[in-house]
Write a protein that holds these residues in place. Structure first.
Motif, PDB file in Angstrom:
ATOM      1  N   GLY A   3       0.797  -1.218   0.000  1.00 30.54           N
ATOM      2  CA  GLY A   3       0.000   0.000   0.000  1.00 30.54           C
ATOM      3  C   GLY A   3       0.827   1.263   0.000  1.00 30.54           C
ATOM      4  N   LEU A   4       2.127   1.146   0.294  1.00 32.83           N
ATOM      5  CA  LEU A   4       3.000   2.308   0.312  1.00 32.83           C
ATOM      6  C   LEU A   4       3.548   2.646  -1.068  1.00 32.83           C
ATOM      7  N   ASP A   5       3.244   1.826  -2.064  1.00 31.34           N
ATOM      8  CA  ASP A   5       3.725   2.062  -3.424  1.00 31.34           C
ATOM      9  C   ASP A   5       2.916   3.183  -4.073  1.00 31.34           C
ATOM     10  N   LEU A   6       3.586   4.254  -4.485  1.00 33.44           N
ATOM     11  CA  LEU A   6       2.914   5.406  -5.087  1.00 33.44           C
ATOM     12  C   LEU A   6       3.199   5.516  -6.587  1.00 33.44           C
ATOM     13  N   PHE A  80       1.884  15.580 -15.955  1.00 26.78           N
ATOM     14  CA  PHE A  80       1.847  14.219 -15.415  1.00 26.78           C
ATOM     15  C   PHE A  80       0.491  13.535 -15.542  1.00 26.78           C
ATOM     16  N   GLY A  81      -0.533  14.294 -15.911  1.00 30.10           N
ATOM     17  CA  GLY A  81      -1.839  13.685 -16.139  1.00 30.10           C
ATOM     18  C   GLY A  81      -2.736  13.593 -14.935  1.00 30.10           C
ATOM     19  N   SER A  82      -2.247  13.984 -13.769  1.00 30.03           N
ATOM     20  CA  SER A  82      -3.067  13.910 -12.557  1.00 30.03           C
ATOM     21  C   SER A  82      -2.393  14.706 -11.447  1.00 30.03           C
ATOM     22  N   VAL A  83      -3.130  14.934 -10.374  1.00 29.79           N
ATOM     23  CA  VAL A  83      -2.538  15.408  -9.122  1.00 29.79           C
ATOM     24  C   VAL A  83      -3.262  14.656  -8.018  1.00 29.79           C
ATOM     25  N   ASP A  84      -2.629  13.601  -7.548  1.00 28.74           N
ATOM     26  CA  ASP A  84      -3.251  12.644  -6.638  1.00 28.74           C
ATOM     27  C   ASP A  84      -2.970  12.930  -5.170  1.00 28.74           C
ATOM     28  N   ILE A  85      -1.907  13.679  -4.915  1.00 29.13           N
ATOM     29  CA  ILE A  85      -1.470  13.933  -3.539  1.00 29.13           C
ATOM     30  C   ILE A  85      -1.095  15.409  -3.417  1.00 29.13           C
ATOM     31  N   GLY A 135      -8.147  11.414  -4.039  1.00 34.60           N
ATOM     32  CA  GLY A 135      -6.776  11.779  -3.716  1.00 34.60           C
ATOM     33  C   GLY A 135      -6.575  11.891  -2.219  1.00 34.60           C
ATOM     34  N   ALA A 136      -5.385  12.355  -1.845  1.00 32.68           N
ATOM     35  CA  ALA A 136      -5.028  12.497  -0.436  1.00 32.68           C
ATOM     36  C   ALA A 136      -4.345  13.834  -0.208  1.00 32.68           C
ATOM     37  N   VAL A 137      -4.748  14.504   0.845  1.00 33.32           N
ATOM     38  CA  VAL A 137      -4.141  15.771   1.262  1.00 33.32           C
ATOM     39  C   VAL A 137      -3.542  15.569   2.647  1.00 33.32           C
ATOM     40  N   ALA A 223       4.390  10.139   3.946  1.00 32.12           N
ATOM     41  CA  ALA A 223       4.281   9.178   2.851  1.00 32.12           C
ATOM     42  C   ALA A 223       3.253   8.096   3.184  1.00 32.12           C
ATOM     43  N   PHE A 224       3.230   7.662   4.432  1.00 30.81           N
ATOM     44  CA  PHE A 224       2.226   6.684   4.860  1.00 30.81           C
ATOM     45  C   PHE A 224       0.813   7.243   4.710  1.00 30.81           C
ATOM     46  N   LEU A 225       0.588   8.445   5.218  1.00 33.56           N
ATOM     47  CA  LEU A 225      -0.756   9.026   5.170  1.00 33.56           C
ATOM     48  C   LEU A 225      -1.222   9.293   3.741  1.00 33.56           C
ATOM     49  N   ALA A 226      -0.270   9.514   2.833  1.00 34.91           N
ATOM     50  CA  ALA A 226      -0.625   9.773   1.440  1.00 34.91           C
ATOM     51  C   ALA A 226      -0.898   8.493   0.660  1.00 34.91           C
ATOM     52  N   SER A 227      -0.539   7.368   1.228  1.00 34.48           N
ATOM     53  CA  SER A 227      -0.598   6.097   0.514  1.00 34.48           C
ATOM     54  C   SER A 227      -1.862   5.306   0.820  1.00 34.48           C
ATOM     55  N   ASP A 228      -2.051   4.221   0.074  1.00 36.13           N
ATOM     56  CA  ASP A 228      -3.192   3.341   0.303  1.00 36.13           C
ATOM     57  C   ASP A 228      -3.100   2.592   1.620  1.00 36.13           C
TER      58      ASP A 228
END
Length: 260
Positions: A3-6, A80-85, A135-137, A223-228
């Motif tokens: 889940g930490l893979d971004l 980049f095609g997106s802004v996920d974080i 996404g995640a903020v 990084a953890f909080l931004a990840s799955d």
């Protein structure tokens, strides 16, 4: 933890030219994200991006400049095609001393950068991408927003408000967007020099984990909080302080043998 893979995601980190912001950008890039680092000037942003191992670009954008912020978000989506974080990390504190001795200019600067900027950038990324795609903020708050201490009252008040804002946005933007915060203790950064530079030994000795924080300590949590891996966490503020908020540990040690 997979889940930490971004990989394939794109993150914007404000205030990323040094310190915690730069470490966060590297942690996200290490996890596979494309990273956009912002700083007040293009030169500083480019210099920071050049330090990142991974895919990164720098964008000069003072966080309270709405046109610059919009340009940054639009450029990110185009490239980049997106802004996920989004990491709302930029912060400032030009005021030191009793709260009633501060002037309006210092007050306005602190609350503009520390509170309005996260509202502005979160609004922009929501409308540009996250509102539809999710996404995640993550907001960079402070343990000062959870307690009282002398001389930095306005800064701490802005961080207390940011913690509340984190919860408010988590509710308003659910279920598509997760919004969390980190609350670092005293970390080895230029912004916090007045809190540790002349008293690091004493501060470390009074801290449960026997040292002040390093930017990487905070970056790992972001990084953890931004990840799955944090996919069921929203509206929370994670304290990262080595136990500083617990109080002075020295009286608890007192030479006692552990386990005796």
């Amino acid at each position: 933890m997979t889940g930490l893979d971004l990989t394939g995601r794109t993150a914007i980190v404000t205030g990323a030219s040094r310190g915690i912001g730069l470490s966060i950008a590297q942690a996200l890039a290490t996890a596979g994200a494309n990273v956009v680092l912002t700083a007040r000037t293009q030169e500083s942003a480019d210099a920071a991006a050049d330090l990142i191992v991974g895919t990164a670009i720098g964008v000069g954008a003072h966080v309270v400049d709405e046109d610059a912020a919009r340009h940054c978000v639009e450029l990110t989506v185009r490239q980049f095609g997106s802004v996920d974080i989004l990491i709302n990390n930029a912060g400032t504190n030009p005021a030191y001393g009793p709260t009633i001795d501060q002037d309006h200019a210092r007050f306005a600067k602190i609350f503009d950068v520390n509170l309005w900027a996260p509202v502005l950038w979160t609004s922009l990324v929501t409308r540009a991408w996250m509102g539809e795609h999710g996404g995640a903020v993550v907001n960079t708050a402070s343990i000062g927003g959870l307690s009282l201490e002398p001389n930095i009252g306005l800064y701490n008040a802005s961080k207390a408000a940011l913690i509340h804002l984190t919860e408010q946005l988590a509710m308003e933007l659910s279920p598509k967007i997760r919004v969390n915060a980190v609350a670092p203790g005293v970390v080895r950064t230029k912004l916090a020099e007045a809190l540790w530079q002349e008293q690091e030994r004493e501060l470390s000795a009074s801290t449960a984990l026997d040292r002040i924080g390093e930017p990487d300590d905070v970056a790992a949590a972001v990084a953890f909080l931004a990840s799955d891996a944090a996919s069921w966490i929203t509206g929370e503020t994670m304290v990262i302080d080595g136990g500083q908020r617990l109080g002075d540990v020295a009286p608890f040690r007192g030479g006692a043998t552990v386990g005796a």
